[in-house]
Design a protein around this motif. Structure first.
Motif, PDB file in Angstrom:
ATOM      1  N   ALA A  41      37.052  43.625  30.438  1.00 13.36           N
ATOM      2  CA  ALA A  41      38.145  42.796  29.970  1.00 13.36           C
ATOM      3  C   ALA A  41      39.422  43.225  30.169  1.00 13.36           C
ATOM      4  O   ALA A  41      40.513  42.430  30.447  1.00 13.36           O
ATOM      5  N   GLN A  42      39.834  44.346  29.704  1.00 14.15           N
ATOM      6  CA  GLN A  42      41.034  44.845  29.553  1.00 14.15           C
ATOM      7  C   GLN A  42      41.609  44.970  30.824  1.00 14.15           C
ATOM      8  O   GLN A  42      42.914  44.614  31.161  1.00 14.15           O
ATOM      9  N   GLN A  43      40.926  45.282  31.892  1.00 16.37           N
ATOM     10  CA  GLN A  43      41.350  45.580  33.383  1.00 16.37           C
ATOM     11  C   GLN A  43      42.070  44.099  33.916  1.00 16.37           C
ATOM     12  O   GLN A  43      42.857  44.095  34.471  1.00 16.37           O
ATOM     13  N   LEU A  44      40.912  43.240  33.386  1.00 14.78           N
ATOM     14  CA  LEU A  44      41.306  41.834  33.973  1.00 14.78           C
ATOM     15  C   LEU A  44      42.641  41.150  33.230  1.00 14.78           C
ATOM     16  O   LEU A  44      43.202  40.494  33.929  1.00 14.78           O
ATOM     17  N   GLN A  45      42.649  41.554  31.864  1.00 13.85           N
ATOM     18  CA  GLN A  45      43.709  41.014  31.077  1.00 13.85           C
ATOM     19  C   GLN A  45      45.087  41.764  31.645  1.00 13.85           C
ATOM     20  O   GLN A  45      46.103  41.091  31.756  1.00 13.85           O
ATOM     21  N   ASP A  46      45.018  42.939  32.164  1.00 15.76           N
ATOM     22  CA  ASP A  46      46.075  43.799  32.695  1.00 15.76           C
ATOM     23  C   ASP A  46      46.745  42.783  34.092  1.00 15.76           C
ATOM     24  O   ASP A  46      47.621  42.811  34.600  1.00 15.76           O
ATOM     25  N   ARG A  47      45.663  42.494  34.777  1.00 14.52           N
ATOM     26  CA  ARG A  47      46.015  41.857  36.028  1.00 14.52           C
ATOM     27  C   ARG A  47      46.846  40.682  36.022  1.00 14.52           C
ATOM     28  O   ARG A  47      47.446  40.160  36.713  1.00 14.52           O
ATOM     29  N   LEU A  48      46.591  40.015  34.781  1.00  9.41           N
ATOM     30  CA  LEU A  48      47.422  38.702  34.589  1.00  9.41           C
ATOM     31  C   LEU A  48      48.778  38.859  34.446  1.00  9.41           C
ATOM     32  O   LEU A  48      49.657  38.114  34.451  1.00  9.41           O
ATOM     33  N   ARG A  49      49.051  40.226  34.257  1.00  5.31           N
ATOM     34  CA  ARG A  49      50.643  40.521  33.979  1.00  5.31           C
ATOM     35  C   ARG A  49      51.526  40.648  35.131  1.00  5.31           C
ATOM     36  O   ARG A  49      52.538  40.275  35.046  1.00  5.31           O
ATOM     37  N   ASP A  50      50.577  40.498  36.429  1.00  6.00           N
ATOM     38  CA  ASP A  50      51.102  40.358  37.633  1.00  6.00           C
ATOM     39  C   ASP A  50      51.702  39.093  38.081  1.00  6.00           C
ATOM     40  O   ASP A  50      50.781  38.122  38.139  1.00  6.00           O
ATOM     41  N   LYS A  51      52.928  38.929  38.031  1.00  8.98           N
ATOM     42  CA  LYS A  51      53.265  37.457  38.364  1.00  8.98           C
ATOM     43  C   LYS A  51      52.918  36.675  39.556  1.00  8.98           C
ATOM     44  O   LYS A  51      52.836  35.562  39.853  1.00  8.98           O
ATOM     45  N   ASP A  52      52.668  37.596  40.628  1.00  7.74           N
ATOM     46  CA  ASP A  52      52.004  36.981  41.968  1.00  7.74           C
ATOM     47  C   ASP A  52      50.518  36.621  41.782  1.00  7.74           C
ATOM     48  O   ASP A  52      50.115  35.890  42.859  1.00  7.74           O
ATOM     49  N   PHE A  53      50.022  37.163  40.898  1.00  8.73           N
ATOM     50  CA  PHE A  53      48.423  37.035  41.005  1.00  8.73           C
ATOM     51  C   PHE A  53      48.130  35.520  40.344  1.00  8.73           C
ATOM     52  O   PHE A  53      48.620  35.278  39.287  1.00  8.73           O
ATOM     53  N   ARG A  54      47.091  34.779  40.961  1.00  9.11           N
ATOM     54  CA  ARG A  54      46.791  33.693  40.677  1.00  9.11           C
ATOM     55  C   ARG A  54      45.283  33.336  40.386  1.00  9.11           C
ATOM     56  O   ARG A  54      44.282  33.561  41.434  1.00  9.11           O
TER      57      ARG A  54
END
Length: 80
Positions: A41-54
């Motif tokens: 969950a923490q890894q996924l939450q961290d991915r959301l910080r990438d502005k290009d990630f949809r």
């Protein structure tokens, strides 16, 4: 909808799902991998910080895995 809007985070949703699994009185869960779930969950939450990630519509939604499916470091019991 609440996750995609950011109202509820991936980690918060996972913690809520773990609380519900722990409160299960019907024996629906053979094993609950708290540490693994929270780490992912923490890894996924961290991915959301990438502005290009949809993220897709189900990104970060916790889901149980039936013990018929092989998951590393988990016991397969094929319980029903």
């Amino acid at each position: 909808m609440r996750m995609s809007s950011g109202e509820i985070g991936v980690l918060e949703a996972t913690e809520a799902a773990l609380r519900r699994a722990d409160a299960d009185r019907h024996g629906a869960f053979v094993e609950v991998a708290h540490e693994q779930a929270l780490t992912q969950a923490q890894q996924l939450q961290d991915r959301l910080r990438d502005k290009d990630f949809r993220p897709g519509p189900l990104f970060g939604v916790p889901c149980p895995v039936k013990d018929l499916n092989q998951v590393p470091a988990m016991v397969i019991e094929a319980a029903s």
